[in-house]
Design an enzyme around this catalytic site. Structure first.
Site, PDB file in Angstrom:
ATOM      1  N   GLU A   1      39.710  31.804  44.394  1.00 21.94           N
ATOM      2  CA  GLU A   1      41.230  31.895  44.135  1.00 21.94           C
ATOM      3  C   GLU A   1      41.551  33.291  45.097  1.00 21.94           C
ATOM      4  O   GLU A   1      41.041  34.225  44.913  1.00 21.94           O
ATOM      5  CB  GLU A   1      41.558  32.197  42.566  1.00 21.94           C
ATOM      6  CG  GLU A   1      43.045  32.205  42.798  1.00 21.94           C
ATOM      7  CD  GLU A   1      43.549  32.356  41.136  1.00 21.94           C
ATOM      8  OE1 GLU A   1      42.685  32.743  40.445  1.00 21.94           O
ATOM      9  OE2 GLU A   1      44.771  32.755  41.133  1.00 21.94           O
TER      10      GLU A   1
ATOM     11  N   ARG B   1      26.415  33.880  35.627  1.00 21.30           N
ATOM     12  CA  ARG B   1      27.132  34.819  36.618  1.00 21.30           C
ATOM     13  C   ARG B   1      26.109  35.856  37.030  1.00 21.30           C
ATOM     14  O   ARG B   1      25.309  36.091  35.922  1.00 21.30           O
ATOM     15  CB  ARG B   1      28.410  34.928  36.556  1.00 21.30           C
ATOM     16  CG  ARG B   1      28.499  35.592  34.673  1.00 21.30           C
ATOM     17  CD  ARG B   1      30.083  35.854  34.400  1.00 21.30           C
ATOM     18  NE  ARG B   1      30.600  36.929  35.120  1.00 21.30           N
ATOM     19  CZ  ARG B   1      31.413  37.188  35.721  1.00 21.30           C
ATOM     20  NH1 ARG B   1      32.171  35.860  36.229  1.00 21.30           N
ATOM     21  NH2 ARG B   1      31.787  38.580  36.440  1.00 21.30           N
TER      22      ARG B   1
ATOM     23  N   LYS C   1      37.542  40.382  39.963  1.00 20.98           N
ATOM     24  CA  LYS C   1      38.486  40.634  40.870  1.00 20.98           C
ATOM     25  C   LYS C   1      39.786  41.644  40.229  1.00 20.98           C
ATOM     26  O   LYS C   1      40.425  42.422  40.830  1.00 20.98           O
ATOM     27  CB  LYS C   1      39.126  39.439  41.364  1.00 20.98           C
ATOM     28  CG  LYS C   1      38.211  39.127  42.550  1.00 20.98           C
ATOM     29  CD  LYS C   1      39.153  37.782  43.314  1.00 20.98           C
ATOM     30  CE  LYS C   1      38.235  36.492  42.798  1.00 20.98           C
ATOM     31  NZ  LYS C   1      39.222  35.513  42.905  1.00 20.98           N
TER      32      LYS C   1
HETATM   33  P1  ATP Z   1      36.931  37.156  39.119  1.00 21.90           P
HETATM   34  O1  ATP Z   1      37.112  36.962  37.648  1.00 21.90           O
HETATM   35  O2  ATP Z   1      36.273  38.275  39.638  1.00 21.90           O
HETATM   36  O3  ATP Z   1      38.372  36.949  39.696  1.00 21.90           O
HETATM   37  P2  ATP Z   1      36.568  34.298  39.485  1.00 21.90           P
HETATM   38  O4  ATP Z   1      35.653  33.455  38.831  1.00 21.90           O
HETATM   39  O5  ATP Z   1      37.773  34.173  38.739  1.00 21.90           O
HETATM   40  O6  ATP Z   1      36.319  35.736  39.360  1.00 21.90           O
HETATM   41  P3  ATP Z   1      37.191  32.871  41.663  1.00 21.90           P
HETATM   42  O7  ATP Z   1      37.727  33.247  42.897  1.00 21.90           O
HETATM   43  O8  ATP Z   1      37.730  31.867  40.625  1.00 21.90           O
HETATM   44  O9  ATP Z   1      36.984  34.088  40.925  1.00 21.90           O
HETATM   45  O10 ATP Z   1      35.668  32.381  41.711  1.00 21.90           O
HETATM   46  C1  ATP Z   1      35.272  31.728  43.026  1.00 21.90           C
HETATM   47  C2  ATP Z   1      33.802  31.335  42.547  1.00 21.90           C
HETATM   48  O11 ATP Z   1      32.970  32.312  42.450  1.00 21.90           O
HETATM   49  C3  ATP Z   1      33.628  30.420  41.332  1.00 21.90           C
HETATM   50  O12 ATP Z   1      32.771  29.293  41.536  1.00 21.90           O
HETATM   51  C4  ATP Z   1      33.140  31.426  40.107  1.00 21.90           C
HETATM   52  O13 ATP Z   1      32.256  30.689  39.501  1.00 21.90           O
HETATM   53  C5  ATP Z   1      32.142  32.288  41.528  1.00 21.90           C
HETATM   54  N1  ATP Z   1      31.842  33.495  40.803  1.00 21.90           N
HETATM   55  C6  ATP Z   1      32.738  34.524  40.095  1.00 21.90           C
HETATM   56  N2  ATP Z   1      32.341  35.482  39.730  1.00 21.90           N
HETATM   57  C7  ATP Z   1      30.935  35.179  39.856  1.00 21.90           C
HETATM   58  C8  ATP Z   1      29.617  36.011  39.405  1.00 21.90           C
HETATM   59  N3  ATP Z   1      29.747  37.359  39.019  1.00 21.90           N
HETATM   60  N4  ATP Z   1      28.360  35.453  39.601  1.00 21.90           N
HETATM   61  C9  ATP Z   1      28.408  34.399  40.403  1.00 21.90           C
HETATM   62  N5  ATP Z   1      29.526  33.494  40.497  1.00 21.90           N
HETATM   63  C10 ATP Z   1      30.681  33.901  40.415  1.00 21.90           C
HETATM   64 MG    MG Z   2      39.409  33.190  38.619  1.00 19.74          MG
END
Ligand code: ATP
Ligand code: MG
Length: 589
Positions: free
Chosen positions: A37, A263, A273
């Protein structure tokens, strides 16, 4: 058996599934996707997901899409889109075809929402968001159906049209999937699939005032693109029933399968993020690319290498069990990627002046007394020492000026040395200057506060490239010419978050406040910040280091690996960021 530096063949559960699917003919080829995102910059957690999605695509001769899951325009920006693309490329991966956006599918997603309404699988709910939340029930209590749950298809179609045409304010109506308000999985209790949001979108402008929810847009985008394996983190496990439900209701012949892996959590490291944005907004760091940030932009500026990050992700591996990875493992991988590639240089971070009283007489004789292996020339003032930039690689030579006054590091001389101290002190006045002579301290000058401010010393004229006669001199220290060295800013880093037993498991604390408001985030950050995360040294570096190109990496002998800062480094005021220390305290299994 594998040794520390070799990695075992990758055989995690996801690769096993993919291999089976290819062998059984379930899929002829595989297509994965990385779906960020654009509401912030990528962090080390995303790197794990990138390495997995692009990695398996490469290994199995498939492809990987880069798709922005841009369904929440108020949090998203074009800046983030651009940053994420740059980060993925820098990590060494390339996506299949053009970049994709969930927003490109808004027309199609809307049509599918209408289809669900017509099938009796969706309805417009006019309750407020608070009412919807309250009526969802809990783990012990079934949910309460909305007053609009049994409305006719016609009424729902008309209301959904009204939503689309801007007749409702934000929060005035939502479209919900009609599943089961008593379902044991809360995500199946008539989840919201569309909401009203009068907001400008970075891709679609003002075309829409309703936006699909991630849980609706994501599975259908996967299905539309023909993704075979939709890989995401474990928190989406409970969303999988809805993922499968919506794809089935819309009706796809070859639905993608979602698989969840754990994760990445690293001690002392934020991997959210939202919280990283908080650090930026609070001004605790200079921006998303502050070298202390665990963002790809920050790690790049810090001097971490794509090879190091990829090696780290391989070592972490892919499992289904949550855990916290030791940050030293990341440093190990980065250091390993630097060992055989970076040129050497000398930099004194905490300068202490040394005056060599016999410099002129001793150096004048260098020609007759030097070891033939030492290349040097004397111009009457400076003895220019020629040394390779790297002990084994053919990356050229550097000329190091040796002069009457030099700097050594303050920590290399102690008036009252601690036990086991092997460098200079009044009891142990002799030491080898790296690439140069053996130095002997004859006197130390202190200021009113008792601080050592200058050493008065001599060199042994017979020791340029030769061992001293009749005695053993232990220890080698680095140094820089006081007259020909260049002033430089050298930044040393520690973790942003404090080392403290009580909070060593940062990720647990993260979970506690995962839904907390930003005030709680701010407080938490303030309580856990390491006041020493940045130390700025007014250093002196050998002249060749000042000539470094921005982004060039070095090993400063006896100190650490450093990179010339990509933005602030200039030949007249060099700026170096510490990448990682020289010594391992981590041993891979
Ligand atoms: P954040 O909470 O930091 O915004 P998010 O999962 O909401 O992380 P996205 O941009 O939606 O962020 O994630 C893109 C991809 O990265 C998703 O498939 C998510 O599962 C993966 N991802 C995010 N954080 C991790 C992590 N700590 N370890 C492994 N994969 C991750
Ligand atoms: Mg997200």
């Amino acid at each position: 058996m594998t040794t520390a530096n070799e990695l075992p063949e990758k055989n995690d559960f996801i690769r096993i599934i993919i291999r089976d699917d290819l062998q059984s003919g379930k899929h002829e080829s595989i297509l994965t996707r990385f779906p960020p995102e654009p509401n912030g910059y990528l962090h080390i957690g995303h790197v794990k997901s990138i390495c997995l999605n692009f990695g398996v695509a490469g290994e199995f001769d498939g492809a990987c899409n880069l798709r922005f899951d841009d369904t929440n325009p108020t949090a998203e920006k074009q800046d983030y889109v651009d940053g994420i693309k740059e980060d993925v490329k820098w990590l060494g991966f390339d996506w299949a075809g053009d970049v994709r956006y969930a927003s490109s599918y808004f027309d199609q997603l809307h049509a599918w929402a209408v289809q669900l309404i017509k099938q009796g699988d969706a309805y417009v709910d006019l309750q407020s968001i608070d009412e919807i939340r309250a009526n969802r029930g809990s783990f012990t209590e079934v949910g309460k159906p909305s007053p609009q749950r049994e409305e006719s298809v016609e009424v729902n179609l008309a209301r959904f049209d009204d939503m689309k045409n801007g007749k409702y304010p934000d929060g005035g109506a939502v479209l919900r999937a009609k599943i089961d308000m008593a379902h044991p999985n809360m995500n199946m209790r008539d989840p919201v699939i569309y909401r009203v949001m009068h907001a400008h979108h970075h891709q679609t402008g003002d075309d829409w005032c309703i936006y699909p929810m991630y849980d609706f847009a994501h599975p259908l985008s996967d299905a539309l693109e023909g993704i075979t394996h939709s890989l995401c983190t474990l928190e989406f496990e409970d969303h999988r029933p809805f993922y499968d439900w919506v794809i089935e209701k819309v009706g796809f012949d070859n639905p993608p399968n979602q698989y969840e892996f754990s994760r990445l959590n690293i001690d002392h490291t934020l991997t959210s993020k939202r919280k990283l944005k908080r650090l930026v907004d609070m001004g605790v760091v200079s921006g998303w690319d502050d070298p202390r940030m665990p963002t790809v932009a920050g790690m790049r500026r810090r001097g971490y290498t794509p090879e190091g990050l990829r090696d780290f992700c391989e070592r972490v591996g892919i499992t289904k069990s949550d855990g916290v990875v030791d940050h030293r493992m990341l440093e190990f991988s980065v250091r390993k990627s630097l060992e055989d590639t970076t040129a050497r240089g000398m930099a004194v971070l905490r300068p202490l002046k040394v005056t060599i009283t016999n410099f002129d007489e001793a150096v004048a004789k260098f020609d007759e007394l030097k070891n033939p292996k030492t290349v040097a020339d004397f111009d009457g003032e400076v003895l220019w020492l020629t040394q390779p930039k790297h002990p084994s690689l053919e990356v050229g030579e550097r000329r190091i000026p040796f002069t009457k006054t030099i700097y050594i590091d303050q920590t290399d001389f102690e008036v009252v040395p601690p036990a086991g101290y092997k460098r200079l002190s009044p009891e142990n006045p002799e030491i080898r200057l790296r690439n140069s002579y053996v130095l002997k301290v004859n006197e130390h000058k202190v200021d009113d506060a008792g601080q050592v401010v200058e050493l008065i010393a001599t060199i042994d004229e017979n020791t340029l490239g030769n061992n001293p006669e009749g005695r053993k001199v232990k220890g080698v220290i680095h140094w820089v010419s006081a007259s020909h060295g260049v002033d430089a800013v050298v930044r040393l880093y520690e973790h942003l978050l404090l080392e403290d037993d009580e909070i060593s498991d940062v990720s647990l604390h993260e979970k506690e406040i995962i839904d907390a408001d930003t005030d709680a985030d701010t407080l938490w950050i303030k309580q856990h910040l390491n006041p020493n995360s940045l130390t700025i040294c007014q250093a002196v570096v050998e002249p060749d280091l000042a000539k470094a190109a921005a982004g060039e990496r070095f090993q400063f002998e006896r100190e650490s690996y450093f990179i010339a800062d990509a933005i602030e480094h200039h030949a007249d005021l060099p700026v170096f960021n510490q990448i990682v220390g020289l010594k391992d305290s981590f041993k891979p299994e």
